[in-house]
Every structure is written in C-alpha cells, then in structure tokens.
Design an enzyme around this catalytic site. Structure first.
Site, PDB file in Angstrom:
ATOM      1  N   THR A   4       6.335  27.349   5.218  1.00 22.96           N
ATOM      2  CA  THR A   4       5.034  26.438   4.928  1.00 22.96           C
ATOM      3  C   THR A   4       4.042  27.637   5.358  1.00 22.96           C
ATOM      4  O   THR A   4       3.017  27.742   4.723  1.00 22.96           O
ATOM      5  CB  THR A   4       4.901  25.226   5.688  1.00 22.96           C
ATOM      6  OG1 THR A   4       6.159  24.380   5.545  1.00 22.96           O
ATOM      7  CG2 THR A   4       4.034  24.291   5.262  1.00 22.96           C
TER       8      THR A   4
ATOM      9  N   TRP B 138       7.088   0.010   3.772  1.00 22.01           N
ATOM     10  CA  TRP B 138       7.795   0.571   2.475  1.00 22.01           C
ATOM     11  C   TRP B 138       9.148   1.171   3.069  1.00 22.01           C
ATOM     12  O   TRP B 138       9.966   1.586   1.963  1.00 22.01           O
ATOM     13  CB  TRP B 138       6.814   1.831   1.948  1.00 22.01           C
ATOM     14  CG  TRP B 138       6.926   3.244   2.622  1.00 22.01           C
ATOM     15  CD1 TRP B 138       6.743   3.540   3.952  1.00 22.01           C
ATOM     16  CD2 TRP B 138       7.753   4.267   2.101  1.00 22.01           C
ATOM     17  NE1 TRP B 138       6.921   4.585   4.078  1.00 22.01           N
ATOM     18  CE2 TRP B 138       7.670   5.427   3.034  1.00 22.01           C
ATOM     19  CE3 TRP B 138       8.250   4.589   0.867  1.00 22.01           C
ATOM     20  CZ2 TRP B 138       8.187   6.473   2.801  1.00 22.01           C
ATOM     21  CZ3 TRP B 138       9.043   5.767   0.899  1.00 22.01           C
ATOM     22  CH2 TRP B 138       8.721   6.778   1.902  1.00 22.01           C
TER      23      TRP B 138
ATOM     24  N   ASP C  30       6.205  20.937 -27.064  1.00 19.70           N
ATOM     25  CA  ASP C  30       6.002  19.521 -26.494  1.00 19.70           C
ATOM     26  C   ASP C  30       7.211  19.731 -25.457  1.00 19.70           C
ATOM     27  O   ASP C  30       7.796  20.600 -24.979  1.00 19.70           O
ATOM     28  CB  ASP C  30       6.514  18.684 -27.286  1.00 19.70           C
ATOM     29  CG  ASP C  30       6.235  17.146 -27.130  1.00 19.70           C
ATOM     30  OD1 ASP C  30       6.308  16.855 -25.877  1.00 19.70           O
ATOM     31  OD2 ASP C  30       5.307  16.334 -28.109  1.00 19.70           O
TER      32      ASP C  30
ATOM     33  N   TYR D 156       8.691  15.733   0.200  1.00 22.80           N
ATOM     34  CA  TYR D 156       8.540  17.066  -0.526  1.00 22.80           C
ATOM     35  C   TYR D 156       8.132  16.659  -1.819  1.00 22.80           C
ATOM     36  O   TYR D 156       7.285  17.713  -2.413  1.00 22.80           O
ATOM     37  CB  TYR D 156       9.408  18.068   0.081  1.00 22.80           C
ATOM     38  CG  TYR D 156       9.316  18.202   1.547  1.00 22.80           C
ATOM     39  CD1 TYR D 156       8.105  18.706   2.161  1.00 22.80           C
ATOM     40  CD2 TYR D 156      10.589  18.321   2.206  1.00 22.80           C
ATOM     41  CE1 TYR D 156       8.144  18.887   3.604  1.00 22.80           C
ATOM     42  CE2 TYR D 156      10.488  18.826   3.801  1.00 22.80           C
ATOM     43  CZ  TYR D 156       9.205  18.912   4.191  1.00 22.80           C
ATOM     44  OH  TYR D 156       9.049  19.222   5.379  1.00 22.80           O
TER      45      TYR D 156
ATOM     46  N   HIS E 100       0.775  -1.182  -0.035  1.00 21.28           N
ATOM     47  CA  HIS E 100      -0.032   0.119   0.166  1.00 21.28           C
ATOM     48  C   HIS E 100       0.891   1.139  -0.129  1.00 21.28           C
ATOM     49  O   HIS E 100       0.616   2.375  -0.960  1.00 21.28           O
ATOM     50  CB  HIS E 100      -0.866   0.113   1.288  1.00 21.28           C
ATOM     51  CG  HIS E 100      -1.585   1.294   1.569  1.00 21.28           C
ATOM     52  ND1 HIS E 100      -2.595   1.753   0.805  1.00 21.28           N
ATOM     53  CD2 HIS E 100      -1.336   2.407   2.569  1.00 21.28           C
ATOM     54  CE1 HIS E 100      -2.989   3.053   1.111  1.00 21.28           C
ATOM     55  NE2 HIS E 100      -2.313   3.405   2.292  1.00 21.28           N
TER      56      HIS E 100
ATOM     57  N   LYS F  61       3.215  30.370   2.903  1.00 23.40           N
ATOM     58  CA  LYS F  61       2.354  29.699   1.750  1.00 23.40           C
ATOM     59  C   LYS F  61       1.109  29.887   2.127  1.00 23.40           C
ATOM     60  O   LYS F  61       0.293  30.142   1.464  1.00 23.40           O
ATOM     61  CB  LYS F  61       2.872  28.339   1.192  1.00 23.40           C
ATOM     62  CG  LYS F  61       4.178  28.272   0.752  1.00 23.40           C
ATOM     63  CD  LYS F  61       4.653  27.026  -0.035  1.00 23.40           C
ATOM     64  CE  LYS F  61       4.113  26.969  -1.497  1.00 23.40           C
ATOM     65  NZ  LYS F  61       5.071  27.490  -2.259  1.00 23.40           N
TER      66      LYS F  61
ATOM     67  N   HIS G 284      13.087  12.019   3.252  1.00 14.85           N
ATOM     68  CA  HIS G 284      12.435  13.073   3.403  1.00 14.85           C
ATOM     69  C   HIS G 284      12.355  14.354   2.342  1.00 14.85           C
ATOM     70  O   HIS G 284      11.224  14.572   2.215  1.00 14.85           O
ATOM     71  CB  HIS G 284      13.328  14.006   4.940  1.00 14.85           C
ATOM     72  CG  HIS G 284      12.419  14.735   5.444  1.00 14.85           C
ATOM     73  ND1 HIS G 284      11.440  14.367   5.996  1.00 14.85           N
ATOM     74  CD2 HIS G 284      11.970  15.990   5.097  1.00 14.85           C
ATOM     75  CE1 HIS G 284      10.296  15.292   6.495  1.00 14.85           C
ATOM     76  NE2 HIS G 284      10.654  16.273   5.779  1.00 14.85           N
TER      77      HIS G 284
ATOM     78  N   HIS H  95      14.732  13.478  11.764  1.00 12.71           N
ATOM     79  CA  HIS H  95      13.625  13.521  12.729  1.00 12.71           C
ATOM     80  C   HIS H  95      12.597  12.343  12.724  1.00 12.71           C
ATOM     81  O   HIS H  95      11.958  12.062  13.347  1.00 12.71           O
ATOM     82  CB  HIS H  95      12.760  14.713  12.689  1.00 12.71           C
ATOM     83  CG  HIS H  95      12.351  14.810  11.284  1.00 12.71           C
ATOM     84  ND1 HIS H  95      11.993  16.084  10.644  1.00 12.71           N
ATOM     85  CD2 HIS H  95      11.471  13.965  10.318  1.00 12.71           C
ATOM     86  CE1 HIS H  95      11.251  16.013   9.362  1.00 12.71           C
ATOM     87  NE2 HIS H  95      11.066  14.746   9.134  1.00 12.71           N
ATOM     88  N   HIS H  96      13.157  11.332  11.766  1.00 14.29           N
ATOM     89  CA  HIS H  96      12.567  10.061  11.649  1.00 14.29           C
ATOM     90  C   HIS H  96      13.108   9.165  12.706  1.00 14.29           C
ATOM     91  O   HIS H  96      12.741   8.025  12.538  1.00 14.29           O
ATOM     92  CB  HIS H  96      12.653   9.457  10.230  1.00 14.29           C
ATOM     93  CG  HIS H  96      11.869  10.254   9.184  1.00 14.29           C
ATOM     94  ND1 HIS H  96      10.691  10.266   8.953  1.00 14.29           N
ATOM     95  CD2 HIS H  96      12.370  11.385   8.317  1.00 14.29           C
ATOM     96  CE1 HIS H  96      10.149  11.199   7.876  1.00 14.29           C
ATOM     97  NE2 HIS H  96      11.405  11.983   7.643  1.00 14.29           N
TER      98      HIS H  96
ATOM     99  N   SER I  17      12.869   5.789 -14.047  1.00 10.56           N
ATOM    100  CA  SER I  17      12.043   6.600 -14.709  1.00 10.56           C
ATOM    101  C   SER I  17      11.835   7.909 -13.893  1.00 10.56           C
ATOM    102  O   SER I  17      11.696   8.889 -14.889  1.00 10.56           O
ATOM    103  CB  SER I  17      10.418   5.754 -14.429  1.00 10.56           C
ATOM    104  OG  SER I  17       9.528   6.443 -14.499  1.00 10.56           O
ATOM    105  N   SER I  18      11.818   8.110 -12.827  1.00  6.88           N
ATOM    106  CA  SER I  18      11.476   9.343 -12.331  1.00  6.88           C
ATOM    107  C   SER I  18      12.877  10.134 -12.543  1.00  6.88           C
ATOM    108  O   SER I  18      12.528  11.548 -12.675  1.00  6.88           O
ATOM    109  CB  SER I  18      11.603   8.946 -10.922  1.00  6.88           C
ATOM    110  OG  SER I  18      10.556   8.520 -10.044  1.00  6.88           O
TER     111      SER I  18
ATOM    112  N   GLU J 189      11.874  13.058  -0.380  1.00  7.69           N
ATOM    113  CA  GLU J 189      10.737  12.396  -0.945  1.00  7.69           C
ATOM    114  C   GLU J 189       9.583  12.912  -0.713  1.00  7.69           C
ATOM    115  O   GLU J 189       8.344  13.200  -1.658  1.00  7.69           O
ATOM    116  CB  GLU J 189      11.191  10.771  -0.866  1.00  7.69           C
ATOM    117  CG  GLU J 189       9.970  10.065  -1.358  1.00  7.69           C
ATOM    118  CD  GLU J 189       9.575   9.923  -2.831  1.00  7.69           C
ATOM    119  OE1 GLU J 189      10.622  10.485  -3.646  1.00  7.69           O
ATOM    120  OE2 GLU J 189       8.469   9.601  -3.300  1.00  7.69           O
TER     121      GLU J 189
ATOM    122  N   SER K  97      -1.859  27.105  -5.984  1.00  5.25           N
ATOM    123  CA  SER K  97      -1.486  28.430  -6.422  1.00  5.25           C
ATOM    124  C   SER K  97      -1.923  28.788  -7.669  1.00  5.25           C
ATOM    125  O   SER K  97      -1.620  29.976  -8.046  1.00  5.25           O
ATOM    126  CB  SER K  97       0.017  28.663  -6.249  1.00  5.25           C
ATOM    127  OG  SER K  97       0.671  28.266  -5.036  1.00  5.25           O
TER     128      SER K  97
ATOM    129  N   ARG L 105       1.730   1.641  15.287  1.00  5.59           N
ATOM    130  CA  ARG L 105       1.563   1.647  14.005  1.00  5.59           C
ATOM    131  C   ARG L 105       1.955   0.220  13.520  1.00  5.59           C
ATOM    132  O   ARG L 105       2.677  -0.476  14.354  1.00  5.59           O
ATOM    133  CB  ARG L 105       2.165   2.739  13.077  1.00  5.59           C
ATOM    134  CG  ARG L 105       3.465   2.781  12.997  1.00  5.59           C
ATOM    135  CD  ARG L 105       4.197   3.936  12.320  1.00  5.59           C
ATOM    136  NE  ARG L 105       3.964   3.967  10.991  1.00  5.59           N
ATOM    137  CZ  ARG L 105       4.785   4.309  10.075  1.00  5.59           C
ATOM    138  NH1 ARG L 105       5.834   5.340  10.689  1.00  5.59           N
ATOM    139  NH2 ARG L 105       4.518   4.426   8.824  1.00  5.59           N
TER     140      ARG L 105
END
Lengths: 379, 535
Positions: free
Chosen positions: B329, B142, B106, B258, B77, B332, B254, B303-304, B170-171, B256, B269, B451
């Site tokens: 943040t 994950w 293009d 964002y 998931h 924004k 991290h 922080h993880h 790919s990314s 990632e 926006s 969790r």
C-alpha cells in the site's frame, strides 16, 4: 541503523506529544486513549503513542513531499513536465524501509501481547456471563454471584430528567475487585455475543455462548472504573454498562465476608416470605416495581409490547391463560425468543408478585394471586 | 446519452420504447449508466439512513430513533453502502470504461451483463422493503453475527438472506464478464503489462469477487438453515460454533473491503498522471503491489477477531500478515507522489478528488496499521476508532474515487463539460464535511465510546455534535453533486474527444460523447514510440 534513527526521531516526537498533553490535561484525556490503572494498560498506551508517532512522521514526510510538489510543480510554476517514470532503486528503497519500520513496531507489540496472553497463576477468578442486557459476576472461589444491571433511570434516557454525571455508566451492583492481585476473568454468554470491556484495565474480551474465554488484570490503584459492552448484542446494547469498584486487599476480604453474611440473611428473609400469605395489594405493589425494573424495557410500562418480538401483555394470551403456563414462561423463559429465564435472577417473592401484577394490570382481570410458596415449589 | 435510431423501434409508444430500451439493453454503455444511477439512488437512501444515525447521536438521550430502529439503520446503512453504492458504482465504471480502454466493441457477455444488472433493483427493493415488515428490518449490523442473526433475528432476516444471495449472483456474474472481457477482447498489441491500471485493478478485483462472493453465499445459507431447517452450524447449544460464523464471514469480508478499494487505486492511477502531465511512476510495481494486496487479503481475516479469544500464535500470525499489507500500500502511495513529482500539475475537480483520495485514504491506512497491533486493538476494537478508520478508507477512499472518476469521464459519456466552479465547491465542501464527520470519531473511540450504540455517556457529547454537523454538511453537498451531474447531462460546454490535455488511452481517441457502439473495428494500439492518435 535505521531503527535507531527512527527511535531517536520518535523520542522527540513523543516529547512533543507529551508537551501537547500537559498543556491541557482535560482536553487530552477526552481525545486520547486512557492510561488506565494497570501495567498492561500503560504499556498499551505507550504502544499506541509509539505507532501514532511513526504514522505522524511518515505522514509528514509523504504529505510534505506531496504538498511541496503541488506547490512547486503546478503548471504555472513548472510548465514542462519531466519524463522519468521508473527507478528500480527507488522502488527497492521504499519497499525495504517500511519493512524495517514495521519490524520496529512488531517487536514491542509482540512482547506486550505475550504478557497479555499469560493467564497463568491467578489469585482470584471471576466468571463473567453476559446476557441481554446485563452482566452476571460469579466469584468462583467464594461461591458468590450476582447480576449487575444498569441503574440509569428511563426518565433520563428519554430526556424527562437531567442526565446524571455517570449517565449510562452506572449499575445497581458493581463488580468488586482487590488491588495488587492477579484477577482472572472467564467470559461467556447466555444468549448472544457480548464483550466485556473496561478501558482502564485494557481488558476487552468477547463473551460468546458455548465458549469460555480468558483474560486477566492486576489493578494498581483503588477506585471506581467504568466500561461498556463492546459487541452489538441487540436492542439495549447501549444499556449494559460495567462498573468495577477496586478495593485494597483487606477491604476486599472484608467485603467478601459481608456478602456471605448478606446471603445468609436473605435466605432467612426468603423463608419468612414463603411462610406469609400475601394480599393482592401487597403483591401488586412489589410486582409493579419489579416489572418496571426488569420487564418494561421490552414489554413497555403499559404492557403494550413492541410488535411480534416483544408481545403485548395487555390482553395477552399468557397473562390471561392458565396460571401454571404463565409461571413457567416467566421462570424458564421461552426457547428461541428473547424471553429469558427469570428464576435464577429474581426471588420467590419478586416472581410471585410480578406474575400477580401481570395478571391483574393493563386491563387483565384474572383476579389470580400467586404466593411465593407456589414459586418455591415450582423451582 | 446518445440514442441511435436502431434502438427506437417504430410504432411503439414512447413509454414502451423507453422501457424496452433500458430493460433489454445489452450495450455496455447503457448498462454502465444503469449501474451508475442505481448506485447514485442508493447513495441517497443509504445516506439518509446515516443522517438518522447522526441525528440520533447529535445529543445524549433518545430523540429520533428508538434503539430497535437505530440498529436497523446501522445495519441497512452498512449493507446499502457496501453492496448498493460502492460495488455497483465500480461495476458501472467498469462497464463504461473497460471496453473503451482495451479497444473492445462491448463486454464479452452482453446478455449476462443485462441480467447481472437487473437482478440488483429487485435485490435492493427486497432489502429496503424489510423496513416495513412485522418485526422491522434486520437489526444485527451488516456483519450479521450469529446467534444475533440466527436465533434472535427478526423474521425479515430471511428476506435479507434472499437479497444477499441475489447481490452475490449479480456480483459473480459481473466479475466473470469482466474477467472474460479483459482476457479475450483486448486490442492487438495490448499485452497484460500494457493495460491501463484501471483495467488491471478491476481484473484483480474481479478475481477477488469470484473467489469470495460464494463464501458469503455459504454464510447466509448456513444462517438460513440454522433458522429454519434444524441445523446448528452456529448454535453452541446444538454442537455448533458461533465463532465459525465469524471465520466464514470475515474470510469473505476482508477480501471484500479490498474489492471496495482496488478499483479506486486504479482510478487514482489514471487521473494523477493525466493532470500531472507525466507518465505513471512505477507501472510494474503498481501492478505487483495491487496483486500482493489481493493475495494478502486472504490471510488476514483474523484481525477482525482479536478479542474473540484467539490463541497467541494465531494472533501473532495475523498481526504480522496485516502489518505486511502496509508495504504494497505504501508503494502505491509513494508511486503516486513520485508521479506528481516534477510534473506540470493542474487541479481540475477530478484531480482534486484524486488527491483527496490519496491523502485521506493514507490516513485511513495509518489507523489500519495501528489497529493491526493486537495489544492496541484490545483498546480500539469495536469502538468509534474503528468506525473512523473504515470510513476514512471508504468515504474519501472508495466514494471519492468514484466521484473523481465520474468528473473525469463524465465529459466522455455526455459530450459536455461539467461546471468546474460547482465541481470545486463540491470538492471543498465534501472534504471539509468528511473530515469534520469522521476525524472526531478517532477521539471518541480512543476515549472509550463503543460503536453501534444508540446512546452515549456525557463525556462523548462534544465530538458527537461536531460529527453530526459535519455529516449534515457532507450529506447536503451530495445534493449539489447530483445537480452537477444532471446539469452536465443536459448541456454545457462541448467536450473535445481528448477532453483532458494530458489524458492518454484508447477511450480518449473516441469522440465525445462516445457513440453507442465504439471500436466495431479494432483500433490501432500505439507502440511505445508512438503517441495515441489525436482527434
């Protein structure tokens, strides 16, 4: 200046929350962080409330403004849009004010953290070792150690029996600690990463193979406190609870004396077990219970196993192969698999009987009998 | 979508024509469509796995999923939603919109574009096929922490590693394409500080991708060599370090997260000014805030890992750096509110989703700020409080961002207006469902529910039941979303070129549906005094 006014606002806000809490205590206990029974856990709860209150106030201001705008500046009420689209001054204000609020948050967090990380001058040290899926506690000063397994029966988990009050949070042997002593925890692990967490102490420390981490607590109130492993550690991650029984100091000292005595008695019993020659029926009887307690979670009660990760014992290669290899596998585990070493966890009699059971159950018909003395010699 | 004659080569069976059109296309709009459909299909597959999880957690005890299957569901998931839904969704939007928004014919590298898409169906087929392999699918979350994924991982871990490598390739290729396109193909007069915000946020996102996807590739490669080639990067017994894995993973992880949200900021926006009929407030500070968030994302991975035994000084540094992210943040969010202030606002479905995005993302931001406080994190870490936090920033954040963009640009893509009434029903059911699912998880985490557990003690039963009901509702309403999209593709009220009264930007100067080839001659980019040409 700003932080003082924020404090004032916060104070009112906290009072509001306190009122909310007192109006329905049971409700609050289920929704909020536990206050716990240590000074640190209570400080953390305060910090939690403080930061939550700041967030709620900011949220009310921002969302309030937004909803006012949604209401008052919708097209039907406000057909002609204004044209302004920048203001250096406003941008500076809403960059600096949050910085000040953050400083107001960072100060109590830093001071609490410095105290939490002060592991010096402990009165008592417990080495906590996580393994799939149980905890081992070793009292370093008392030369006393034991495993703590979940006590909730399989039948409750599979909904064949009514679930007890402490479903999944009960163990066969709790960790026992004294009140009002600085207890230092050293955490490590045998296999994968686990995390030892008791919310009432606000102690959560990862147990990592190859590392010894430190944490500490000083418990104010005697009682029974429960927690769980907090780091995903494989199949039975949900089934490695923690139970801590906290005793007053004198009772704790007496408990240590009792445990030492029990070890002496057990070793006397072990000598007697070794001296006796056991019959097949006796061993199978004991072995079946040992198997259900320790082995069935992976190999299943009928020995059918679960795929290649947890091989079937019914007709399996090892239970039907040479006895020495079987004994070795059970006692020392298998490298790079989840089969763990059982020699440190089970007595000679238990090992002998479970191996005898495996060689003569699930349709296996080796007719072999393993005596405790054989295990003793293999150790 | 428009099919022009030159793509239907005569004397071919319709099937071959169809296949060669979609397999060989180098057109940014068609590739964009492929990305969006891949994302949509995987959204339902990942969503079905979430349903299995919520069904199992509906009551205490084991009902539907044995622990091993449950862990596989949790793992797949997460992987599918992150790499298969949000990332391809945003890339699809970028493919469709970036060339039209910057006045380019293009993407700069059209064949690379085709390649970076067509890697993905294979990568996800591999990943999902692990469910049917001996030993089951990956079951270590994950985040695939070592040694659970190395020594103790199922055989399918190697397939997972190969799949992640493909997704990474790919990314990175997609991101390079986006960077090159934005830097080289902007219409004359569109300087960097005149680019639409969606283009800006994607440019910054693309840089993050190029910088961190190779780190992920390094992490999975080390896991592979630890598993099969005798190395001990992460094995304590061989002199390695299980914590090294977490440092490498979160150095990727991290930034990632964002990557998963910045394009959403860009979408909000674009949409809020359109429906407030007022220019975006504080354009420059929006750009600087996005860049600051991206830069800060590289120094907060710790922080993880607060509970892994980090030293005090490292904890303090990471805590302060993480708290600092609240500042840009916040800027924004304030700017979005100021954009609405004294506008002339209407509430079509894209605007509703954008407002839902701003409010619920902010709630996720608040819990993020609370999680940054190390002492409190010792209680929150690895509980459902964290699950609530990141679902608030990802579901009503990233996913609502994509949905609002789909409603916003779908008339431009198909030439038809979507059904506004159904769109609103979708929004309201989604927002109720999302809150019903994820808000109680805050309480569960605070009350002490870890969790990733398959079964829980009795005091957590009530809120889990509420969350499961919410999840069912949230899942069902996405079927409605699928119906709305298909209905719009098949017909509906014809859209004008401008589509939205308040819309500004080059894409709205084109006809709806946008022809397959657009801006073959560069359009004129209006000076600040001029208006965009209207059709």
């Amino acid at each position: 200046m700003i932080s003082i006014t924020t404090r004032f606002r916060l104070h009112r806000c906290l009072t509001f929350f306190a009122l909310l809490g007192s109006s329905n205590m049971a409700f609050a206990a289920e929704m909020d962080m536990r206050a716990g029974v240590t000074d640190i856990s209570q400080r953390i709860l305060q910090l939690h409330h403080y930061s939550l209150a700041i967030c709620v106030v900011i949220g009310l201001l921002v969302f309030g403004t937004m909803f006012y705008s949604i209401y008052a500046h919708r097209r039907s009420k406000h057909p002609k849009p204004a044209t302004f689209h920048e203001s250096f001054r406003v941008e500076v204000i809403w960059t600096t004010v949050p910085v000040l609020i953050l400083i107001g948050l960072a100060i109590p967090a830093t001071s609490a953290l410095i105290d939490i990380e002060d592991n010096s001058d402990a009165d008592l040290t417990v080495l906590i070792t996580g393994s799939q899926w149980k905890w081992h506690y070793q009292y370093l000063e008392a030369d006393l150690g034991y495993y703590s397994n979940m006590a909730t029966p399989e039948e409750q988990i599979n909904n064949f029996e009514t679930k007890g009050r402490n479903y999944l949070l009960e163990v066969d042997r709790a960790l026992v600690l004294p009140t009002d002593k600085k207890v230092r925890f050293l955490t490590t692990a045998d296999d994968v990463i686990h995390s030892w967490w008791v919310p009432d102490f606000a102690v959560k420390q990862d147990a990592i193979p190859g590392y010894i981490n430190e944490a500490w607590t000083r418990i104010n109130t005697p009682g029974l406190y429960r927690g769980q492993c907090a780091e995903l550690c494989g199949k039975d991650h949900a089934y490695m609870p923690i139970e801590v029984e906290v005793l007053a100091e004198e009772e704790f000292d007496q408990w240590i004396v009792d445990q030492r005595l029990a070890i002496e008695l057990a070793s006397g019993q072990a000598v007697a077990d070794r001296a006796k020659t056991w019959t097949m029926a006796e061993l199978i009887d004991i072995g079946q219970q040992v198997f259900l307690d320790h082995c069935a979670t992976c190999h299943e009660a009928d020995g059918s196993g679960q795929g290649s990760t947890y091989p079937a014992l019914a007709g399996g290669e090892i239970p039907n192969g040479p006895m020495a290899a079987h004994i070795n596998q059970v006692m020392n585990g298998a490298v790079d698999t989840e089969m763990q070493a059982w020699a440190p966890q089970l007595s000679d009699l238990e090992l002998a009987s479970v191996i005898t059971y495996e060689r003569n159950a699930f349709g296996n018909t080796t007719a072999d009998i393993v005596q405790p003395i054989t295990i003793f010699e293999a150790r | 979508m428009a099919v022009t004659a030159d793509h239907n080569i005569p004397n071919r069976s319709p099937l071959m024509a169809f296949l060669s059109r979609w397999l060989l296309t180098t057109n940014h709009k068609e590739i964009g469509t492929l990305y969006m459909w891949l994302s949509f299909v995987l959204f339902f597959i990942g969503g079905a796995m979430a349903m299995v999880i919520r069904m199992e957690l509906f009551q205490p005890g084991i009902q539907f999923a044995e622990p091993l299957l449950y862990n596989q569901m949790v793992t797949l998931h997460g992987l599918i939603m992150v790499f298969g839904v949000v990332m391809p969704g945003f890339v699809g939007l970028a493919n469709w919109q970036l060339p039209m928004m910057i006045g380019a014919p293009d993407m700069a590298l059209p064949r690379l574009n085709n390649f970076s898409f067509w890697i993905l169906p294979f990568a996800f087929t591999l990943l999902i096929s692990t469910l049917f392999m001996e030993g089951g699918a990956p079951n270590f979350g994950w985040t695939f922490y070592a040694p659970l994924s190395t020594t103790y991982g199922p055989p399918s871990t190697d397939v997972f590693i190969f799949g992640v490598h493909l997704m990474g390739i790919s990314s990175v290729l997609g991101a390079i394409n986006i960077i090159v396109t934005i830097f080289n193909l902007r219409v004359k007069g569109m300087t960097l500080m005149k680019m639409p915000l969606f283009v800006w946020t994607w440019l910054i996102t693309a840089f993050l991708l190029v910088m961190v996807m190779p780190v992920l590739a390094g992490a999975v490669t080390m896991v592979l060599t630890d598993r099969h080639f005798g190395t001990s990067f992460f094995a304590a017994a061989g002199g390695g370090d299980p914590l090294l894995f977490q440092h490498v993973f979160w150095f990727f992880g991290h930034p990632e997260v964002y990557i998963l949200i910045l394009p959403g900021f860009g979408i909000a926006s674009q949409i809020i000014p359109t429906f407030a009929r007022k220019k975006l407030f504080g354009y420059h500070s929006m750009v600087y805030a996005t860049a600051s968030i991206a830069i800060l994302s590289f120094v907060v991975w710790g922080h993880h890992m607060f509970t892994t035994g980090m030293p005090l000084t490292a904890e303090l540094f990471v805590m302060y750096a993480t708290m600092l992210i609240a500042v840009p943040t916040g800027v924004k969010v304030f700017n979005w509110v100021a954009t609405m202030w004294r506008g002339s606002i209407t509430f079509e479905t894209p605007m509703l989703f954008a407002l839902g995005f701003v409010i619920l993302f902010t709630i996720g931001g608040f819990s993020g700020l609370m999680l940054a406080l190390v002492p409190a994190d010792f209680q929150y870490h690895d509980t459902f409080f964290v699950v609530a936090h990141f679902h608030y920033v990802l579901y009503p954040g990233a996913i609502f961002g994509i949905m609002s963009a789909v409603y916003y640009w779908l008339p431009k893509w198909t030439g038809n207006m979507y059904d506004e009434r159904l769109g609103k029903i979708h929004f309201w059911t989604a927002i109720i469902g999302v809150n019903m699912t994820f808000f109680p998880m805050h309480f569960l985490g605070l009350a002490g529910m870890p969790r990733r557990i398959v079964d829980y003690s009795l005091q957590f039963a009530d809120f889990n039941m509420v969350a499961s009901f919410g999840a069912g509702m949230l899942g069902l309403t996405q079927v409605l979303f699928l119906y709305i999209v298909i209905k719009t593709i098949r017909g509906g009220k014809k859209a004008t070129g401008r589509v939205w009264e308040g819309a500004e930007g080059l894409e709205w100067t084109l006809a709806s549906p946008a022809p397959l080839h657009t801006f073959e001659t560069p359009p004129k980019f209006p000076t600040p005094e001029e208006d965009y040409p209207r059709d």
